[in-house]
Write a protein that holds these residues in place. Structure first.
Motif, PDB file in Angstrom:
ATOM      1  N   VAL A 270     -32.142 -29.112  -4.358  1.00  0.00           N
ATOM      2  CA  VAL A 270     -32.216 -29.989  -3.194  1.00  0.00           C
ATOM      3  C   VAL A 270     -30.986 -30.898  -3.212  1.00  0.00           C
ATOM      4  O   VAL A 270     -30.754 -31.599  -4.196  1.00  0.00           O
ATOM      5  N   ARG A 271     -30.196 -30.864  -2.141  1.00  0.00           N
ATOM      6  CA  ARG A 271     -28.967 -31.663  -2.083  1.00  0.00           C
ATOM      7  C   ARG A 271     -29.031 -32.697  -0.964  1.00  0.00           C
ATOM      8  O   ARG A 271     -29.743 -32.532   0.020  1.00  0.00           O
ATOM      9  N   GLY A 272     -28.231 -33.749  -1.111  1.00  0.00           N
ATOM     10  CA  GLY A 272     -28.108 -34.763  -0.070  1.00  0.00           C
ATOM     11  C   GLY A 272     -27.014 -35.751  -0.436  1.00  0.00           C
ATOM     12  O   GLY A 272     -26.770 -36.001  -1.621  1.00  0.00           O
ATOM     13  N   VAL A 273     -26.332 -36.297   0.566  1.00  0.00           N
ATOM     14  CA  VAL A 273     -25.271 -37.273   0.327  1.00  0.00           C
ATOM     15  C   VAL A 273     -25.904 -38.652   0.164  1.00  0.00           C
ATOM     16  O   VAL A 273     -26.753 -39.055   0.956  1.00  0.00           O
ATOM     17  N   SER A 274     -25.500 -39.356  -0.863  1.00  0.00           N
ATOM     18  CA  SER A 274     -26.046 -40.687  -1.108  1.00  0.00           C
ATOM     19  C   SER A 274     -25.138 -41.755  -0.513  1.00  0.00           C
ATOM     20  O   SER A 274     -24.010 -41.486  -0.104  1.00  0.00           O
ATOM     21  N   SER A 275     -25.648 -42.964  -0.473  1.00  0.00           N
ATOM     22  CA  SER A 275     -24.841 -44.101  -0.018  1.00  0.00           C
ATOM     23  C   SER A 275     -24.189 -44.802  -1.205  1.00  0.00           C
ATOM     24  O   SER A 275     -23.652 -45.894  -1.057  1.00  0.00           O
ATOM     25  N   ARG A 276     -24.224 -44.176  -2.373  1.00  0.00           N
ATOM     26  CA  ARG A 276     -23.716 -44.811  -3.592  1.00  0.00           C
ATOM     27  C   ARG A 276     -22.223 -44.549  -3.763  1.00  0.00           C
ATOM     28  O   ARG A 276     -21.754 -43.422  -3.681  1.00  0.00           O
ATOM     29  N   VAL A 277     -21.488 -45.623  -4.003  1.00  0.00           N
ATOM     30  CA  VAL A 277     -20.069 -45.516  -4.312  1.00  0.00           C
ATOM     31  C   VAL A 277     -19.880 -45.802  -5.799  1.00  0.00           C
ATOM     32  O   VAL A 277     -20.456 -46.742  -6.343  1.00  0.00           O
ATOM     33  N   VAL A 278     -19.108 -44.963  -6.467  1.00  0.00           N
ATOM     34  CA  VAL A 278     -18.782 -45.129  -7.881  1.00  0.00           C
ATOM     35  C   VAL A 278     -17.399 -45.762  -7.959  1.00  0.00           C
ATOM     36  O   VAL A 278     -16.480 -45.362  -7.231  1.00  0.00           O
ATOM     37  N   PHE A 279     -17.245 -46.745  -8.834  1.00  0.00           N
ATOM     38  CA  PHE A 279     -15.977 -47.483  -8.887  1.00  0.00           C
ATOM     39  C   PHE A 279     -15.769 -48.064 -10.283  1.00  0.00           C
ATOM     40  O   PHE A 279     -16.682 -48.071 -11.120  1.00  0.00           O
ATOM     41  N   PHE A 280     -14.561 -48.562 -10.513  1.00  0.00           N
ATOM     42  CA  PHE A 280     -14.257 -49.308 -11.730  1.00  0.00           C
ATOM     43  C   PHE A 280     -14.093 -50.780 -11.381  1.00  0.00           C
ATOM     44  O   PHE A 280     -13.346 -51.137 -10.471  1.00  0.00           O
ATOM     45  N   SER A 281     -14.806 -51.635 -12.108  1.00  0.00           N
ATOM     46  CA  SER A 281     -14.611 -53.079 -11.993  1.00  0.00           C
ATOM     47  C   SER A 281     -13.449 -53.492 -12.880  1.00  0.00           C
ATOM     48  O   SER A 281     -13.235 -52.908 -13.951  1.00  0.00           O
ATOM     49  N   LEU A 282     -12.724 -54.503 -12.443  1.00  0.00           N
ATOM     50  CA  LEU A 282     -11.571 -55.003 -13.184  1.00  0.00           C
ATOM     51  C   LEU A 282     -11.711 -56.505 -13.404  1.00  0.00           C
ATOM     52  O   LEU A 282     -12.051 -57.241 -12.469  1.00  0.00           O
ATOM     53  N   ASP A 283     -11.456 -56.960 -14.606  1.00  0.00           N
ATOM     54  CA  ASP A 283     -11.520 -58.385 -14.920  1.00  0.00           C
ATOM     55  C   ASP A 283     -10.279 -59.067 -14.351  1.00  0.00           C
ATOM     56  O   ASP A 283      -9.214 -59.068 -14.966  1.00  0.00           O
ATOM     57  N   THR A 284     -10.433 -59.647 -13.173  1.00  0.00           N
ATOM     58  CA  THR A 284      -9.307 -60.312 -12.524  1.00  0.00           C
ATOM     59  C   THR A 284      -9.402 -61.833 -12.627  1.00  0.00           C
ATOM     60  O   THR A 284      -8.606 -62.539 -12.013  1.00  0.00           O
ATOM     61  N   SER A 285     -10.335 -62.340 -13.406  1.00  0.00           N
ATOM     62  CA  SER A 285     -10.559 -63.789 -13.423  1.00  0.00           C
ATOM     63  C   SER A 285     -10.028 -64.487 -14.669  1.00  0.00           C
ATOM     64  O   SER A 285      -9.490 -65.594 -14.586  1.00  0.00           O
ATOM     65  N   ARG A 286     -10.176 -63.861 -15.832  1.00  0.00           N
ATOM     66  CA  ARG A 286      -9.819 -64.556 -17.074  1.00  0.00           C
ATOM     67  C   ARG A 286      -8.318 -64.462 -17.349  1.00  0.00           C
ATOM     68  O   ARG A 286      -7.694 -63.435 -17.094  1.00  0.00           O
ATOM     69  N   ASP A 287      -7.770 -65.511 -17.896  1.00  0.00           N
ATOM     70  CA  ASP A 287      -6.357 -65.502 -18.252  1.00  0.00           C
ATOM     71  C   ASP A 287      -6.102 -64.571 -19.439  1.00  0.00           C
ATOM     72  O   ASP A 287      -5.026 -63.980 -19.568  1.00  0.00           O
ATOM     73  N   VAL A 288      -7.086 -64.458 -20.308  1.00  0.00           N
ATOM     74  CA  VAL A 288      -7.032 -63.506 -21.423  1.00  0.00           C
ATOM     75  C   VAL A 288      -8.306 -62.674 -21.344  1.00  0.00           C
ATOM     76  O   VAL A 288      -9.410 -63.223 -21.340  1.00  0.00           O
ATOM     77  N   THR A 289      -8.168 -61.371 -21.283  1.00  0.00           N
ATOM     78  CA  THR A 289      -9.327 -60.509 -21.145  1.00  0.00           C
ATOM     79  C   THR A 289      -9.618 -59.827 -22.482  1.00  0.00           C
ATOM     80  O   THR A 289      -8.680 -59.475 -23.217  1.00  0.00           O
TER      81      THR A 289
END
Length: 535
Positions: A270-289
């Protein structure tokens, strides 16, 4: 009959179509082949729910499980369109007032009638419970709830809320007497009393959930009154259990096993297109990650991910087409934004980032990282389809543009809390866009995190852009659909041109079921027992 004992490993290999010859074995009759015929439905779940508390932590496994036990005022159908639930109809009275007609004669599974107090308490609890991934994003704009007459409910919002009915589909209604119940009381069944189609029988964390049909349910009784949701995070084992007759339906079929299912006359895909997007989060807030360092292992004087050129380079270094073709075996669509192009709130100006390793190297050099740096990428290994494989493939691609990349994956039950706590530098994640437009992922994923306001609840990279915040709030107050769509489209351009996160693909759902069962996939990826019918 089983003529000899089959090892679990051999059976898994057989299920995935590997070159294993099982001589002298008959798989007919393994498990309870007639379980569904006897009213028992056994579903193999790919990811474990982490709580039965319907207001504690919002993610797909938890929400799907809660939907079996609890109802909402408004429900979402398989296409994420709003449908009647505990409210039979609703209407906008003015910019800040919505009126709902309540369904009569609804009772909880313990026989007690549903009251307005139950609804008010449920919304208040969802809005105030301490959680790192709360439902507050759906309730933060509610100012007051009143009942001007029997059977009527009026919700007043602090500002215009065009998607309020859809938002209410996330808030499960509990009995008011359990407003102060602990999450453990929900997990052990004491407080897990709802008006939904099923009643909790047993919850064994990480193992199984047993349900029985609710005798007091107001709606159509489930076709299969007894349900076992079995947590089988290993894809090969999940498929092997289906083929052995020990499961009736499984979600997230491993792509390499699809052919095996299609060749077996007992089952179907059984197949179907989902509304889910797969992505990478990036630490854009800390001065040192925490998971980026120089190639010599020494800390860097600044966080490379705060530089747009570095974020652009990482995105360009990823060959999305190859991942969709090889890892997802064509069962995905390359993503450029939160929803496929053409959906409400998307922009035709945003195209998938082309793979360009040389340009990625040039951008890294321009940003001052011609020698690259060390990076650890994190991800779950039992939540997103092929999650560990995706993380490993992306790590290899980034290595080719000069970075030293390592990978760490872990079970979703561990990973989710760490991601919510902002412990990673770059991590794989996903989001189901269940409202049909981009305001929902904008609010959850890229708005500046403000738990009290329900903003940025899943913003694990802590991206923050005042321009995005201001425009998003304006769009969310706009009742005119065309105007809101234009504003969200412009917001999408800002977010993805700034590489707030790295979109990868939209998943195509692949489930497998016995041929005598009728089942359709849902855009929100919820596998719901009450949606399974017998032929």
């Amino acid at each position: 009959m089983i003529k000899r004992t089959i090892s679990r490993r051999a059976l898994m290999q057989w299920a995935l179509g590997s070159a294993v010859v099982l001589q002298g074995y008959s798989l007919t009759g393994l498990g309870s082949a007639q379980a569904a015929g006897n009213g028992l439905l056994r579903i193999g779940m790919a990811a474990p729910p982490t709580t039965l508390d319907p207001h504690l932590k919002s993610n797909a496994p938890n929400n799907a499980l809660s939907t079996h036990i609890y109802d909402t005022l408004v429900t979402n159908d398989e296409k994420s369109e709003s449908k009647p639930g505990l409210a039979t109809a609703w209407r906008a009275v003015d910019d800040t007032h919505w009126e709902f007609d309540l369904r009569p004669d609804v009772r909880f599974s313990d026989g007690e009638p549903l009251t307005v107090e139950d609804i008010v308490v449920s919304f208040d609890r969802a809005n105030t419970i301490e959680s790192t991934a709360s439902f507050r994003t759906y309730t933060r704009n509610i100012k007051a709830i009143t009942s001007p007459e029997a059977g009527k409910l009026v919700i007043e919002t602090k500002s215009p809320e065009p998607l309020l009915p859809n938002s209410l589909s996330r808030i499960r209604i509990i009995r008011a007497k359990y407003k102060d119940a602990t999450s453990e009381q929900f997990n052990n069944g004491t407080a897990a009393i709802g008006t939904g189609p099923y009643v909790l029988k047993e919850y064994v964390p990480g193992n199984r959930v047993s349900l029985s049909a609710n005798p007091n349910y107001w709606g159509t009784r489930p076709a299969l009154p007894e349900v076992e949701l079995r947590i089988v995070t290993d894809a090969g084992a999940r498929l092997a259990n289906l083929l052995a007759g020990d499961l009736d339906l499984v979600e997230q079929v491993p792509y390499e096993g699809i052919g095996r299912v299609e060749q077996d006359e007992r089952f179907r895909i059984v197949r179907g297109v989902s509304s889910r997007v797969v992505f990478f989060s990036l630490d854009t807030s800390r001065d040192v990650t925490p998971f980026i360092a120089g190639k010599d292992g020494k800390p860097l004087d600044r966080n490379p991910l705060k530089d747009l050129r570095v974020r652009q380079a990482l995105s360009m270094a990823i060959n999305r087409e190859a991942i969709v073709e090889r890892i997802m075996q064509g069962n995905a669509i390359v993503a450029s934004q939160f929803l496929p192009a053409g959906a409400p709130g998307t922009s035709p100006a945003i195209k998938p980032t082309p793979f360009d390793a040389e340009k990625a190297k040039a951008l890294l050099a321009e940003a001052g990282y011609s020698d690259g740096f060390r990076l650890t990428i994190h991800g779950p290994n039992d939540r997103i389809v092929n999650d560990a494989k995706i993380v490993q493939a992306v790590a290899q691609m980034l290595t080719r543009v000069g970075l030293d990349v390592s990978v760490e994956v872990m079970p979703w039950s561990v990973y989710a809390d760490k991601a919510d706590a902002h412990e990673f530098s770059m991590n794989l994640d996903s989001w189901g866009v269940n409202t049909g437009e981009t305001s929902n992922p904008m609010t959850a994923l890229v708005a500046t995190q403000n738990p009290d306001a329900g903003m940025g609840i899943a913003n694990s990279g802590r991206y923050s852009n005042p321009q995005v915040d201001a425009k998003l709030l304006e769009a969310k107050r706009t009742l005119d659909d065309a105007k809101r769509d234009k504003m969200l489209s412009e917001l999408s351009e800002i977010v993805f041109n700034d590489v707030a996160l790295i979109p990868m693909h939209h998943e195509v759902l692949v489930a497998a079921a016995r041929k005598d069962l009728q089942f359709t996939t849902r855009a929100d990826q919820y596998t719901l027992a009450m949606n399974v019918k017998t032929a």
